[in-house]
Design an enzyme around this catalytic site. Structure first.
Site, PDB file in Angstrom:
ATOM      1  N   SER A 100       0.801  -1.230   0.000  1.00 31.65           N
ATOM      2  CA  SER A 100       0.000   0.000   0.000  1.00 31.65           C
ATOM      3  C   SER A 100       0.831   1.277   0.000  1.00 31.65           C
ATOM      4  O   SER A 100       0.328   2.326  -0.367  1.00 31.65           O
ATOM      5  CB  SER A 100      -0.961   0.016   1.187  1.00 31.65           C
ATOM      6  OG  SER A 100      -0.257   0.191   2.392  1.00 31.65           O
ATOM      7  N   LYS A 147       0.589   4.170   6.763  1.00 29.22           N
ATOM      8  CA  LYS A 147      -0.003   5.072   5.766  1.00 29.22           C
ATOM      9  C   LYS A 147       0.613   6.459   5.893  1.00 29.22           C
ATOM     10  O   LYS A 147       1.333   6.769   6.822  1.00 29.22           O
ATOM     11  CB  LYS A 147      -1.524   5.188   5.958  1.00 29.22           C
ATOM     12  CG  LYS A 147      -2.273   3.885   5.965  1.00 29.22           C
ATOM     13  CD  LYS A 147      -2.247   3.173   4.641  1.00 29.22           C
ATOM     14  CE  LYS A 147      -2.962   1.825   4.774  1.00 29.22           C
ATOM     15  NZ  LYS A 147      -2.609   0.909   3.732  1.00 29.22           N
TER      16      LYS A 147
END
EC number: 3.4.21.-
Length: 177
Positions: free
Chosen positions: A41, A91
Site C-alpha cells: 500500500s 499510511k
C-alpha cells in the site's frame, strides 16, 4: 575452576546488564522503535520491490505522536487499525484536524471535515490500500509512531519519506496557530 574474583566480576557485570533492561524497554516502548513495513500500500515509497520478499524496516519516533500537532501532512505513520486493534497499518498523513478532505470510493460522502483529534491517512499505492477512504478519519490516539528513516535494507538508506506519490486530497486546509 573459578576463582572468587572472576565469579564476583561475572555477577557484577550480569547485574549491571540486567539493570539496563528497564531503561531499554522504556525507550523502545515510548521513544524510538524499529518496525517492519509489510504490504504494497505504500509503494513505491516503501517496499518498492514486489518481485522479492524483501521488506523495509523503518525507525519510528514514538514520543508525542498521539498529539496531532506533532504530525504534519505527508508524514508516514504506523497506527492501530480502527476496526481491529491487533492489526497495524502504515499510511501517509493526508489531513489534519479541521481540514476538509475530498474522499474517494468507498467512502460514502464526497467530502469530510476532520474533527478535533482526528487525521486522514492514505496509502501511496491507492489501488492497493485500505485507508481512511475505507474506515474514515482515525483518532490520533491510534498512532503508534512516525517513520523517520529506513534502516533496512542499507541500499534504501537516504530515501526521502516525505516525497509523496499519493494524491492531494485536501480541498480546504485548516489554519492552525
Amino acid at each position: 575452576m573459578f576463582r572468587a574474583g572472576s565469579s564476583k566480576r561475572f555477577l557484577r557485570n550480569t547485574l549491571i546488564a540486567i539493570s539496563w533492561v528497564p531503561v531499554l524497554l522504556t525507550i523502545n516502548n515510548n521513544v524510538v522503535h524499529i518496525a517492519q513495513v509489510k504490504g504494497t500500500s505504500m509503494q513505491p515509497t516503501l517496499n518498492p520491490q514486489t518481485e522479492t520478499l524483501a521488506t523495509d524496516w523503518v525507525l519510528l519516533w514514538k514520543f508525542g505522536v498521539k498529539n496531532p500537532s506533532n504530525l504534519s501532512r505527508d508524514d508516514i505513520i504506523l497506527f492501530k487499525a480502527p476496526t481491529n486493534p491487533r492489526k497495524v497499518y502504515c499510511k501517509r498523513v493526508k489531513g489534519l484536524p479541521f481540514d476538509t478532505i475530498d474522499t474517494k470510493f468507498p467512502y460514502p460522502k464526497p467530502q469530510v471535515n476532520l474533527p478535533r483529534g482526528h487525521i486522514w491517512v492514505e496509502g501511496d499505492n491507492y489501488f492497493h490500500s485500505i485507508d481512511s477512504n475505507t474506515f474514515g478519519p482515525i483518532s490520533s490516539g491510534l498512532v503508534i509512531g512516525k517513520a523517520i528513516t529506513i534502516v533496512w535494507p542499507p541500499s534504501r538508506w537516504g530515501t526521502d519519506l516525505k516525497l509523496s506519490t499519493g494524491r492531494d486530497c485536501i480541498s480546504k486546509r485548516a489554519i492552525l496557530e
